[in-house]
Design an enzyme around this catalytic site. Structure first.
Site, short mmCIF file in Angstrom:
data_model
loop_
_atom_site.label_atom_id
_atom_site.label_comp_id
_atom_site.label_asym_id
_atom_site.label_seq_id
_atom_site.Cartn_x
_atom_site.Cartn_y
_atom_site.Cartn_z
N LYS A 36 -1.35 -7.20 -6.04
CA LYS A 36 -1.16 -6.98 -7.60
C LYS A 36 0.10 -7.30 -8.02
O LYS A 36 0.30 -7.24 -9.39
CB LYS A 36 -1.37 -5.48 -7.76
CG LYS A 36 -2.94 -5.03 -7.20
CD LYS A 36 -2.90 -3.65 -7.33
CE LYS A 36 -4.42 -3.24 -6.44
NZ LYS A 36 -4.23 -1.51 -6.24
N GLY A 37 1.12 -7.15 -6.90
CA GLY A 37 2.59 -7.32 -7.62
C GLY A 37 2.94 -8.15 -8.51
O GLY A 37 3.94 -8.08 -9.17
N GLU A 91 4.19 -15.20 -6.78
CA GLU A 91 4.31 -14.25 -6.19
C GLU A 91 5.58 -13.26 -6.53
O GLU A 91 6.30 -13.69 -6.89
CB GLU A 91 4.49 -14.45 -4.66
CG GLU A 91 4.66 -13.11 -3.58
CD GLU A 91 3.49 -12.18 -3.42
OE1 GLU A 91 2.99 -11.70 -4.43
OE2 GLU A 91 2.79 -11.95 -2.43
N ASP A 92 5.45 -11.87 -6.27
CA ASP A 92 6.41 -10.95 -6.71
C ASP A 92 7.63 -11.10 -5.70
O ASP A 92 8.75 -11.27 -6.18
CB ASP A 92 5.94 -9.32 -6.92
CG ASP A 92 5.03 -8.97 -5.42
OD1 ASP A 92 5.10 -9.79 -4.44
OD2 ASP A 92 4.85 -7.85 -5.69
N ASP A 95 9.03 -11.78 1.58
CA ASP A 95 9.93 -10.55 2.33
C ASP A 95 9.57 -11.09 3.94
O ASP A 95 10.38 -12.05 4.24
CB ASP A 95 9.01 -9.11 2.38
CG ASP A 95 9.50 -7.97 3.18
OD1 ASP A 95 10.73 -7.88 3.27
OD2 ASP A 95 8.58 -7.10 3.57
N LYS A 123 13.75 -11.57 0.06
CA LYS A 123 14.60 -10.77 1.10
C LYS A 123 14.90 -11.89 2.17
O LYS A 123 13.92 -11.70 3.15
CB LYS A 123 14.00 -9.63 1.38
CG LYS A 123 13.96 -8.67 0.50
CD LYS A 123 13.25 -7.30 1.10
CE LYS A 123 12.70 -6.25 -0.05
NZ LYS A 123 11.89 -5.31 0.78
N PHE A 144 14.11 -1.76 -0.03
CA PHE A 144 12.59 -1.51 -0.88
C PHE A 144 12.90 -1.47 -2.28
O PHE A 144 13.86 -0.68 -2.70
CB PHE A 144 12.09 -0.42 -0.13
CG PHE A 144 10.70 -0.55 -0.63
CD1 PHE A 144 9.79 -0.92 0.19
CD2 PHE A 144 10.28 0.20 -1.89
CE1 PHE A 144 8.44 -1.28 -0.36
CE2 PHE A 144 8.78 0.31 -2.26
CZ PHE A 144 7.93 -0.62 -1.65
N VAL A 145 12.09 -2.40 -2.87
CA VAL A 145 12.44 -2.32 -4.43
C VAL A 145 11.07 -2.18 -5.08
O VAL A 145 9.83 -2.19 -4.37
CB VAL A 145 13.05 -3.72 -4.94
CG1 VAL A 145 14.46 -3.83 -4.65
CG2 VAL A 145 11.99 -4.84 -4.51
N ASP A 151 5.10 -1.83 -6.32
CA ASP A 151 4.72 -0.62 -6.40
C ASP A 151 5.59 -0.02 -5.19
O ASP A 151 6.14 -0.71 -4.19
CB ASP A 151 3.36 -0.29 -5.82
CG ASP A 151 2.99 -0.87 -4.53
OD1 ASP A 151 3.33 -2.23 -4.12
OD2 ASP A 151 2.70 -0.03 -3.83
N ARG A 157 4.69 0.53 -11.10
CA ARG A 157 4.46 -0.74 -11.26
C ARG A 157 4.92 -1.18 -13.10
O ARG A 157 5.02 -2.35 -13.25
CB ARG A 157 2.86 -1.35 -11.23
CG ARG A 157 2.56 -1.37 -9.67
CD ARG A 157 1.32 -2.19 -9.65
NE ARG A 157 0.50 -1.95 -8.35
CZ ARG A 157 0.74 -2.63 -7.06
NH1 ARG A 157 1.70 -3.64 -7.06
NH2 ARG A 157 0.06 -2.58 -5.91
P1 IMP Z 1 5.56 -10.33 3.22
O1 IMP Z 1 3.91 -10.66 3.89
O2 IMP Z 1 6.13 -9.44 4.34
O3 IMP Z 1 6.21 -11.49 2.92
O4 IMP Z 1 5.30 -9.28 2.13
C1 IMP Z 1 5.01 -9.58 0.93
C2 IMP Z 1 4.35 -8.63 0.13
O5 IMP Z 1 4.66 -7.23 0.49
C3 IMP Z 1 4.71 -8.84 -1.28
O6 IMP Z 1 3.61 -9.50 -1.79
C4 IMP Z 1 4.88 -7.35 -1.68
O7 IMP Z 1 3.53 -7.00 -2.28
C5 IMP Z 1 5.02 -6.44 -0.81
N1 IMP Z 1 6.37 -5.93 -0.62
C6 IMP Z 1 7.45 -6.53 0.34
N2 IMP Z 1 8.60 -5.87 -0.16
C7 IMP Z 1 8.41 -5.14 -1.08
C8 IMP Z 1 9.24 -4.23 -1.65
O8 IMP Z 1 10.47 -4.07 -1.46
N3 IMP Z 1 8.54 -3.35 -2.83
C9 IMP Z 1 7.44 -3.50 -2.97
N4 IMP Z 1 6.45 -4.38 -2.17
C10 IMP Z 1 7.08 -5.12 -1.35
MG MG Z 2 2.19 -8.50 -3.27
#
Ligand code: IMP
Ligand code: MG
Length: 169
Positions: A36-37, A91-92, A95, A123, A144-145, A151, A157
């Protein structure tokens, strides 16, 4: 605490759109938003794109509370035929990279002409999967943001700025 203000987000979003408009020129592109982000960023970015777009969404979930589980589950699949099409993933936040690397593999099965990634936030210090965004709004530290689509436990959100949870390093 506010980390990135709504004005900074809007300015940077316009810059990214200009770069994307230049790169894609008059091509038709299928925009795939990751729910959803990304919904807020996607809405703002798309208002500035000047080529033809087809909009679709995928829902992927990997987070529980504040931490990535690494276990990416697809909850909503693509409904557009992307074979032979240019695809731009929105994508938001990038990470650990596990969500986007799983989604890239999932999309490549449908034989698109090209796949590029736009992320609002990155990040880099958290990366596990080998994946890079083609367009990045802001590189941030390992905090964490939330807000502007992102969210914290499914809330906040709707906030127009991006905030940090202070007690995390
Ligand atoms: P990844 O698979 O670890 O790269 O995670 C990506 C997903 O985790 C993103 O699409 C976000 O929905 C969520 N996410 C990662 N870091 C944060 C954060 O700091 N705040 C909120 N959601 C996050
Ligand atoms: Mg996401």
């Amino acid at each position: 605490m506010i980390l990135i203000t709504k004005d900074e987000i809007q300015t940077r979003t316009k810059q990214l759109a200009q770069q994307i408009n230049f790169d894609y020129k008059r091509r038709e592109v299928v925009i795939v938003g990751i729910l959803k982000g990304s919904f807020m960023f996607m809405g703002d970015l798309l208002k500035h794109l000047t080529f033809d777009v087809v909009v679709d969404f995928i829902q992927a979930e990997s987070y529980e509370g504040e931490d990535s589980t690494g276990n990416v589950v697809l909850k909503h699949e693509l409904t557009t035929n992307i074979k032979g099409k240019h695809v731009l993933i929105i994508e938001d936040i990038l990470d650990t990279g596990q969500t986007l690397s799983n989604i890239s593999v999932y999309l490549s099965v449908y034989d698109p002409l090209s796949v590029k990634i736009v992320v609002l936030l990155d990040k880099p210090s958290r990366r596990i999967a080998q994946i890079k965004a083609d367009y990045t709004g802001f590189k941030i530290e390992n905090k964490f943001v939330y807000g502007y689509g992102l969210d914290y436990k499914q809330k906040y959100r709707n906030l127009p700025d991006i905030h940090t949870l202070e007690y995390l390093v």
